[in-house]
Design a protein around this motif. Sequence first.
Motif, short mmCIF file in Angstrom:
data_model
loop_
_atom_site.label_atom_id
_atom_site.label_comp_id
_atom_site.label_asym_id
_atom_site.label_seq_id
_atom_site.Cartn_x
_atom_site.Cartn_y
_atom_site.Cartn_z
N GLU A 104 0.82 -1.21 0.00
CA GLU A 104 0.00 0.00 0.00
C GLU A 104 0.86 1.26 0.00
OE1 GLU A 104 -4.16 0.98 2.14
OE2 GLU A 104 -2.47 0.74 3.51
N ASN A 105 2.09 1.16 0.51
CA ASN A 105 2.98 2.31 0.60
C ASN A 105 4.05 2.32 -0.49
OD1 ASN A 105 2.34 1.28 3.65
ND2 ASN A 105 2.19 3.49 3.48
N ARG A 106 3.96 1.38 -1.40
CA ARG A 106 4.97 1.23 -2.42
C ARG A 106 5.06 2.46 -3.35
NH1 ARG A 106 7.77 -2.90 -4.73
NH2 ARG A 106 8.41 -2.53 -6.88
N ASP A 107 3.89 2.96 -3.78
CA ASP A 107 3.88 4.08 -4.73
C ASP A 107 4.62 5.30 -4.19
OD1 ASP A 107 2.34 2.45 -6.36
OD2 ASP A 107 0.45 3.27 -5.62
N GLY A 108 4.29 5.67 -2.95
CA GLY A 108 4.92 6.84 -2.36
C GLY A 108 6.41 6.63 -2.14
N PHE A 109 6.79 5.43 -1.73
CA PHE A 109 8.20 5.13 -1.49
C PHE A 109 9.00 5.24 -2.79
CE2 PHE A 109 11.98 2.61 -0.83
CZ PHE A 109 12.29 2.77 0.51
N GLU A 110 8.48 4.69 -3.87
CA GLU A 110 9.19 4.73 -5.15
C GLU A 110 9.37 6.15 -5.66
OE1 GLU A 110 8.48 0.63 -7.58
OE2 GLU A 110 6.77 1.99 -7.48
N GLU A 111 8.37 6.99 -5.45
CA GLU A 111 8.47 8.38 -5.88
C GLU A 111 9.51 9.13 -5.07
OE1 GLU A 111 7.17 10.01 -8.38
OE2 GLU A 111 5.91 8.40 -9.15
N GLU A 112 9.58 8.84 -3.78
CA GLU A 112 10.48 9.58 -2.89
C GLU A 112 11.92 9.06 -2.93
OE1 GLU A 112 10.33 11.51 1.59
OE2 GLU A 112 8.71 10.23 0.86
N PHE A 113 12.07 7.75 -3.15
CA PHE A 113 13.40 7.14 -3.15
C PHE A 113 13.61 6.31 -4.41
CE2 PHE A 113 11.90 7.37 1.29
CZ PHE A 113 12.82 8.26 1.81
N PRO A 114 13.63 6.95 -5.58
CA PRO A 114 13.73 6.19 -6.84
C PRO A 114 15.04 5.43 -6.99
CG PRO A 114 14.02 8.55 -7.23
CD PRO A 114 13.58 8.40 -5.80
N GLU A 115 16.07 5.83 -6.24
CA GLU A 115 17.38 5.19 -6.39
C GLU A 115 17.49 3.91 -5.56
OE1 GLU A 115 17.51 7.52 -2.68
OE2 GLU A 115 16.72 7.87 -4.70
N ILE A 116 16.54 3.65 -4.66
CA ILE A 116 16.58 2.46 -3.81
C ILE A 116 15.86 1.31 -4.52
CG2 ILE A 116 15.84 1.45 -1.62
CD1 ILE A 116 16.20 4.15 -0.32
N GLU A 117 16.46 0.14 -4.51
CA GLU A 117 15.86 -1.03 -5.17
C GLU A 117 14.77 -1.60 -4.27
OE1 GLU A 117 17.01 -5.44 -6.96
OE2 GLU A 117 18.60 -4.11 -6.22
N LEU A 118 13.54 -1.38 -4.67
CA LEU A 118 12.38 -1.83 -3.89
C LEU A 118 11.81 -3.09 -4.52
CD1 LEU A 118 10.45 -1.10 -1.53
CD2 LEU A 118 9.06 0.14 -3.20
N THR A 119 11.65 -4.14 -3.73
CA THR A 119 11.13 -5.40 -4.24
C THR A 119 9.67 -5.58 -3.83
OG1 THR A 119 11.56 -6.82 -2.32
CG2 THR A 119 13.44 -6.32 -3.76
N HIS A 120 9.06 -6.63 -4.37
CA HIS A 120 7.69 -7.00 -3.99
C HIS A 120 7.69 -8.10 -2.93
CE1 HIS A 120 5.56 -4.80 -7.24
NE2 HIS A 120 6.64 -5.05 -7.95
N ASN A 121 8.85 -8.46 -2.41
CA ASN A 121 8.96 -9.61 -1.52
C ASN A 121 8.37 -9.34 -0.14
OD1 ASN A 121 11.77 -9.51 -3.28
ND2 ASN A 121 10.76 -11.49 -3.28
N VAL A 122 8.03 -10.43 0.55
CA VAL A 122 7.46 -10.29 1.90
C VAL A 122 8.48 -9.74 2.88
CG1 VAL A 122 5.65 -12.02 1.64
CG2 VAL A 122 7.92 -12.73 2.37
N PHE A 123 9.74 -10.13 2.70
CA PHE A 123 10.81 -9.53 3.49
C PHE A 123 12.10 -9.61 2.69
CE2 PHE A 123 11.10 -13.99 4.81
CZ PHE A 123 12.47 -14.22 4.79
N VAL A 124 13.07 -8.79 3.09
CA VAL A 124 14.37 -8.77 2.41
C VAL A 124 15.47 -8.69 3.47
CG1 VAL A 124 15.93 -7.45 0.92
CG2 VAL A 124 13.51 -7.67 0.31
N VAL A 125 16.47 -9.55 3.33
CA VAL A 125 17.67 -9.48 4.15
C VAL A 125 18.81 -9.13 3.20
CG1 VAL A 125 19.29 -10.74 5.60
CG2 VAL A 125 16.83 -11.13 5.85
N ASP A 126 19.34 -7.93 3.33
CA ASP A 126 20.47 -7.50 2.50
C ASP A 126 21.61 -7.09 3.42
OD1 ASP A 126 22.31 -6.40 0.75
OD2 ASP A 126 20.82 -5.35 -0.45
N ARG A 127 22.51 -8.05 3.63
CA ARG A 127 23.62 -7.85 4.57
C ARG A 127 23.08 -7.46 5.95
NH1 ARG A 127 26.55 -3.90 0.52
NH2 ARG A 127 24.38 -3.81 -0.21
#
Length: 293
Positions: A104-127
Amino acid sequence: MRLANRMSGRQLYEWQVITADGQPAAASNGVVVEATAGLVALEKNTTILVVGGVNVRQAITRPILTWLRREARRGLPVGAVCTGAQVIAEAGLLDGRRCTIHWENRDGFEEEFPEIELTHNVFVVDRDRYTAAGGAASTDLMLKLIAMRHGTGLATLVADQMIHTSIRSDRDEQRLSIPARIGIRHPKLAAVIQRMEEHIEEPISPMLLARDAGMSTRQLERLFRRYLNRSPKRYYMELRLARARNLLMQTDMSVISVAMACGFASPSHFSKCYRALYRTTPYRERGASEETA
């Protein structure tokens, strides 16, 4: 974490609740959570998890961002649940990392932080950065962290105690499939809706949608009327306006920018369509959102 301690028979985890001022925090459901500390320096073996809810942007303050950056510089892993990802992104702690946030918050996040790689996954562990989409996904993330530190055997025991019968991985996606969401299993209809969802800023004409789906425009019209009781054009408009409503309520984008991001050539046409569906104007929607923050 409590169950991990119980099932292992050891004190593997301890936790505390931190708020900006050390005072109790009220959740959006009215439950008040007691705090155990303010923005203090934490021990080296601590993991920070930022929990976010509705209107999270109004709760982000300079002291919170400064504290998060300081603790991250000290080498502490930082994670976030639901809209907590917005907070750690604002602190610059997701730069160069993959992450997730509630759909539900994906649209706003992508507009505000276009340089961050946003996935559709339930969770992400990146280091040393952990993000969960919220809800049940928070359980899946914690089970993953328990498995990483103490083995899958313990994580499975914890899941069994929670009657969490299907542990999802970081490859699972958040949302139900389109057929499951609309309650209809029709491959061509699902394919057309997916294309609509992927092309909000530059809408595709019904003629092209039909052609690419291997049918005539009239067949596409009948398909939507039969299963969704609306025309393809109407359905597409509702998708675009739903995206616009999310952007109005989640970002500081101007109404004109929101209109353009959702495929409207003019603010006046956008406002007219928005009023027809939501019975208010985009400007009033933005004002109402700020009043409830």
